[in-house]
Scaffold this active site. Structure first.
Site, PDB file in Angstrom:
ATOM      1  N   LYS A 206       1.775  31.701   5.403  1.00 48.29           N
ATOM      2  CA  LYS A 206       3.471  31.327   5.078  1.00 48.29           C
ATOM      3  C   LYS A 206       3.605  32.664   4.249  1.00 48.29           C
ATOM      4  O   LYS A 206       5.003  32.904   4.402  1.00 48.29           O
ATOM      5  CB  LYS A 206       3.286  30.182   4.117  1.00 48.29           C
ATOM      6  CG  LYS A 206       4.684  29.780   3.619  1.00 48.29           C
ATOM      7  CD  LYS A 206       4.716  28.632   2.734  1.00 48.29           C
ATOM      8  CE  LYS A 206       5.851  28.395   1.865  1.00 48.29           C
ATOM      9  NZ  LYS A 206       6.036  27.347   0.956  1.00 48.29           N
ATOM     10  N   GLU A 212      -7.224  37.482   1.992  1.00 48.35           N
ATOM     11  CA  GLU A 212      -8.291  37.098   3.340  1.00 48.35           C
ATOM     12  C   GLU A 212      -7.637  37.226   4.667  1.00 48.35           C
ATOM     13  O   GLU A 212      -8.236  37.852   5.656  1.00 48.35           O
ATOM     14  CB  GLU A 212      -8.681  35.787   3.004  1.00 48.35           C
ATOM     15  CG  GLU A 212      -9.577  35.579   1.784  1.00 48.35           C
ATOM     16  CD  GLU A 212      -8.563  35.100   0.663  1.00 48.35           C
ATOM     17  OE1 GLU A 212      -7.458  35.273   0.579  1.00 48.35           O
ATOM     18  OE2 GLU A 212      -9.209  34.180  -0.345  1.00 48.35           O
ATOM     19  N   GLY A 267       2.453  24.849   1.653  1.00 50.23           N
ATOM     20  CA  GLY A 267       1.355  25.317   2.440  1.00 50.23           C
ATOM     21  C   GLY A 267       0.220  24.175   2.822  1.00 50.23           C
ATOM     22  O   GLY A 267      -0.184  23.847   4.099  1.00 50.23           O
ATOM     23  N   ARG A 268       0.134  23.379   1.686  1.00 54.60           N
ATOM     24  CA  ARG A 268      -0.769  22.245   2.077  1.00 54.60           C
ATOM     25  C   ARG A 268      -0.089  21.188   2.869  1.00 54.60           C
ATOM     26  O   ARG A 268      -0.629  19.943   3.147  1.00 54.60           O
ATOM     27  CB  ARG A 268      -1.632  21.543   0.745  1.00 54.60           C
ATOM     28  CG  ARG A 268      -0.451  21.557  -0.380  1.00 54.60           C
ATOM     29  CD  ARG A 268      -1.211  21.152  -1.644  1.00 54.60           C
ATOM     30  NE  ARG A 268      -0.268  21.121  -2.755  1.00 54.60           N
ATOM     31  CZ  ARG A 268       0.274  22.278  -3.410  1.00 54.60           C
ATOM     32  NH1 ARG A 268      -0.005  23.461  -2.960  1.00 54.60           N
ATOM     33  NH2 ARG A 268       1.270  22.118  -4.411  1.00 54.60           N
ATOM     34  N   GLU A 353      -4.753  20.515  -5.216  1.00 51.40           N
ATOM     35  CA  GLU A 353      -3.924  21.515  -5.482  1.00 51.40           C
ATOM     36  C   GLU A 353      -2.305  21.180  -5.782  1.00 51.40           C
ATOM     37  O   GLU A 353      -1.446  21.739  -6.062  1.00 51.40           O
ATOM     38  CB  GLU A 353      -3.731  22.353  -4.161  1.00 51.40           C
ATOM     39  CG  GLU A 353      -3.242  24.002  -4.577  1.00 51.40           C
ATOM     40  CD  GLU A 353      -3.337  24.846  -3.295  1.00 51.40           C
ATOM     41  OE1 GLU A 353      -2.731  24.595  -2.289  1.00 51.40           O
ATOM     42  OE2 GLU A 353      -4.057  25.777  -3.612  1.00 51.40           O
ATOM     43  N   HIS A 383     -27.249   8.360   2.804  1.00 48.43           N
ATOM     44  CA  HIS A 383     -28.686   8.861   2.512  1.00 48.43           C
ATOM     45  C   HIS A 383     -28.705  10.204   1.707  1.00 48.43           C
ATOM     46  O   HIS A 383     -29.527  11.327   1.865  1.00 48.43           O
ATOM     47  CB  HIS A 383     -29.368   9.506   3.909  1.00 48.43           C
ATOM     48  CG  HIS A 383     -29.174   8.203   4.943  1.00 48.43           C
ATOM     49  ND1 HIS A 383     -30.238   7.256   4.872  1.00 48.43           N
ATOM     50  CD2 HIS A 383     -28.187   7.704   5.833  1.00 48.43           C
ATOM     51  CE1 HIS A 383     -30.067   6.366   5.784  1.00 48.43           C
ATOM     52  NE2 HIS A 383     -28.807   6.706   6.226  1.00 48.43           N
ATOM     53  N   LYS A 511      -6.056  35.722  -8.067  1.00 46.31           N
ATOM     54  CA  LYS A 511      -5.879  36.665  -7.338  1.00 46.31           C
ATOM     55  C   LYS A 511      -5.570  38.018  -7.858  1.00 46.31           C
ATOM     56  O   LYS A 511      -6.069  39.016  -7.258  1.00 46.31           O
ATOM     57  CB  LYS A 511      -4.599  36.240  -6.247  1.00 46.31           C
ATOM     58  CG  LYS A 511      -4.724  34.998  -5.691  1.00 46.31           C
ATOM     59  CD  LYS A 511      -3.501  34.535  -4.978  1.00 46.31           C
ATOM     60  CE  LYS A 511      -3.502  33.279  -3.958  1.00 46.31           C
ATOM     61  NZ  LYS A 511      -2.401  33.001  -3.324  1.00 46.31           N
TER      62      LYS A 511
HETATM   63  O1  F6P Z   1      -3.585  30.297  -2.731  1.00 48.57           O
HETATM   64  C1  F6P Z   1      -3.339  29.036  -2.637  1.00 48.57           C
HETATM   65  C2  F6P Z   1      -2.510  29.055  -1.276  1.00 48.57           C
HETATM   66  O2  F6P Z   1      -1.141  29.570  -1.500  1.00 48.57           O
HETATM   67  C3  F6P Z   1      -2.390  27.773  -0.679  1.00 48.57           C
HETATM   68  O3  F6P Z   1      -1.370  26.976  -1.234  1.00 48.57           O
HETATM   69  C4  F6P Z   1      -2.173  28.175   0.836  1.00 48.57           C
HETATM   70  O4  F6P Z   1      -2.345  27.077   1.707  1.00 48.57           O
HETATM   71  C5  F6P Z   1      -3.089  29.024   0.980  1.00 48.57           C
HETATM   72  O5  F6P Z   1      -3.282  29.666  -0.236  1.00 48.57           O
HETATM   73  C6  F6P Z   1      -2.577  30.300   2.155  1.00 48.57           C
HETATM   74  O6  F6P Z   1      -1.327  30.660   1.855  1.00 48.57           O
HETATM   75  P1  F6P Z   1      -0.705  31.499   3.077  1.00 48.57           P
HETATM   76  O7  F6P Z   1      -0.220  30.562   4.037  1.00 48.57           O
HETATM   77  O8  F6P Z   1       0.542  32.177   2.276  1.00 48.57           O
HETATM   78  O9  F6P Z   1      -1.448  32.621   3.445  1.00 48.57           O
END
Ligand code: F6P
Length: 546
Positions: A206, A212, A267-268, A353, A383, A511
């Site tokens: 987003k 990453e 995002g979530r 979150e 278990h 970050k």
């Molecule tokens: O750092 C948390 C976060 O912003 C989440 O809320 C989000 O889903 C994820 O990292 C990935 O963010 P993006 O879609 O901007 O890469």
């Protein structure tokens, strides 16, 4: 508005919690044959049996009063009408617009966003068709057989977990592979088995600024070029989903290959947007649309059902009852269905979150807010961690969930799965008393003295609460409704706690520090000037590189 713990209903609930502390659910069931029927509600194919909770009518009525005193209905209206309820980022919260089948407009900052939403869905549908029909060709003219979906958090969990959940509905031979972590072993393993000529890289971010995802996409690009692709071929093999079109094009994504999303979709909460493309590629557009429709019907239920029948409100209030009046630190999700094994991890981000905050309005609060969410598929947990839930002093409310029917499965297995699911919630509720155990041991010939000692260790206190959610089968529509149910549960709890459920400032510092430390490591600076622990950790890592 009065502080939450000054609301009349809050004090009433606190008094009730004290009053019922020593009452046992087992007695409530024995005294009221109608209890199970009374505390069961249905919506959009989901049945919620919430009778195995430490509630009675007085508790429920007081919880409903608390929701009213905290203006949950008014806040719900504000969300659906596009008010900027994400007040720290000055954004509306309208993931519901992505599944708006009402035909009504959704206004954000004076503009109806539905035309753009529908245009993006048309673009998604066309893309899915072009890939699944083989119409989309790679740089050597071959059809795409594999899609590598790169994203993390909400740009990964939704499509991955819901693809697993809907395995009986997989529609195509195109395989989708998910990569999230920056640990290179994952993307290297995935790419090592791919044929670049027939692989499409779908990058989802987003913000288009997540370290990453950017790094993994760069690695994928290098791999593609090393396999024989050229810069001119990138457009055929790299697509992106982002709200940051500028950054995506600067990264090298062709603008026509970018699927937009909007800042009013968190995002979530973005499964329903183009972030869901990997899922749509896996189950086909028709099933993806059914998923959207299930969520839409749950939206309608949430907005119209009276609180006494409103599944998101009931789940939210019962969770809050344990969080704030029984000091439950967590709740556990126990899907008794292998394909739904990822659901706890999905709700973990959704809930933690969203509501893992300590500020309500503009003040730090002194009451508990978002719980720790965890869990795993049943029967595996029996278990492993169920021992603690049954016999420790830690109260951990549980949400069991079970499809009544599963595709192409041996009835014996499913009967065993269901009986375990039901037995666990029954054992948690009724327990087994010291007296009952002594009698059982003596009946087996154990001497009274030994039986008395052993029974102390075998006593099951019971009175451990749980909800059980049943559905006919986990089809796309039901799954959409289930996810929306938990989205709205989180909303209701956040509305009562007064937190902003839609920002996530808590992830920013890590970050920033991560980038500072990365600079020190990459410059092999063995005296980085941080705290002594971080310095020595960096020094060890830098030394290991030599
Ligand atoms: O750092 C948390 C976060 O912003 C989440 O809320 C989000 O889903 C994820 O990292 C990935 O963010 P993006 O879609 O901007 O890469």
């Amino acid at each position: 508005m009065a502080h939450l713990n000054e609301q009349p209903a809050w004090q009433k609930l606190s008094d009730i919690a004290d009053a019922i502390k020593f009452e046992h659910m087992r007695d409530w069931f024995n005294n009221d044959p109608q209890r199970a029927v009374k505390y069961t509600a249905d919506a959009v194919g989901i049945t919620l049996d919430y009778s195995k909770n430490r509630i009675n009518q007085e508790v429920m009525d007081s919880l409903f009063e608390l929701a009213e005193q905290c203006q949950v209905a008014e806040k719900r209206t504000a969300m659906f009408s596009g008010e900027q309820i994400n007040f720290t980022e000055h954004r509306a919260v309208l993931h519901t617009a992505l599944r708006n089948f009402s035909g009504n407009p959704v206004i954000v900052d004076g503009t109806d966003v539905m035309p753009e939403v529908l245009a993006t869905q048309a673009k998604m549908k066309s893309f899915v068709s072009s890939i699944l029909t083989g119409q989309h060709r790679g740089y050597t003219g071959k059809a795409i057989t594999d899609v590598v979906s790169i994203g993390i958090g909400g740009s990964f969990l939704g499509p991955k977990i819901m693809s697993e959940a809907l395995k009986p509905y997989w529609q195509s031979d195109v395989k989708v592979h998910f990569v999230a972590n920056v640990d290179a072993c994952h993307i290297q393993d995935v790419l090592a088995e791919r044929d670049a000529e027939q692989t499409l890289i779908l990058m989802s971010s987003k913000s288009f600024s997540t370290q990453e995802t950017l790094q993994n996409t760069l690695t994928a690009k290098k791999w593609f070029l090393a396999q024989g692709g050229t810069e001119a071929d990138i457009a055929k093999h790299f697509m992106a989903v982002s709200s940051n079109i500028k950054a995506a094009t600067e990264f090298g994504m062709a603008e026509e290959n970018i699927f937009p999303m909007w800042d009013w979709v968190g995002g979530r909460y973005s499964l329903w947007s183009a972030i869901g493309l990997p899922l749509a590629l896996t189950i086909g557009w028709e099933h993806f649309e059914a998923l959207l429709n299930g969520a839409y019907e749950m939206d309608c239920h949430f907005q119209t059902a009276p609180v006494e029948q409103n599944l998101p409100v009931i789940l939210a209030l019962i969770g809050l009852w344990y969080r704030n009046f029984f000091n439950a630190q967590s709740y556990v999700l126990l899907p008794y269905y292998h394909y739904l094994r990822g659901f706890p991890a999905y709700v973990q981000q959704l809930d933690m979150e969203s509501n893992g905050k300590q500020v309500a309005g503009d003040e730090t609060v002194d009451y508990e807010t978002g719980p720790i969410v965890w869990g795993s598929e049943g029967t595996n947990g029996q278990h492993s961690f169920h021992q603690l839930i049954h016999q420790s002093n830690t109260l951990i409310p549980a949400d069991f969930m079970l499809p009544l029917n599963v595709p192409k499965q041996d009835n014996t297995h499913h009967a065993m799965l269901a009986s375990n699911c039901f037995a666990q919630s029954q054992a948690l509720m009724q327990g087994q008393s010291h007296k009952e155990i002594v009698e059982a041991l003596k009946a087996k010939g154990v001497k009274k003295a030994e039986a008395e000692v052993l029974a102390t260790h075998k006593t099951m206190p019971g009175n451990k609460p749980s909800n059980t959610l049943l559905f006919e089968q986990l089809d796309p529509k039901t799954l959409g409704a289930l996810v929306a149910l938990y989205e709205h549960k989180v909303f209701v709890q956040g509305a009562i706690w007064g937190v902003n459920s839609y920002d996530q400032w808590g992830v920013e510092l890590g970050k920033v520090l991560g980038n500072q430390i990365l600079d020190k490591i990459q410059s092999e600076d063995s005296a980085p000037g941080f705290d002594a622990s971080t310095n020595q950790l960096i020094a060890r890592f830098v030394d290991s590189l030599k």
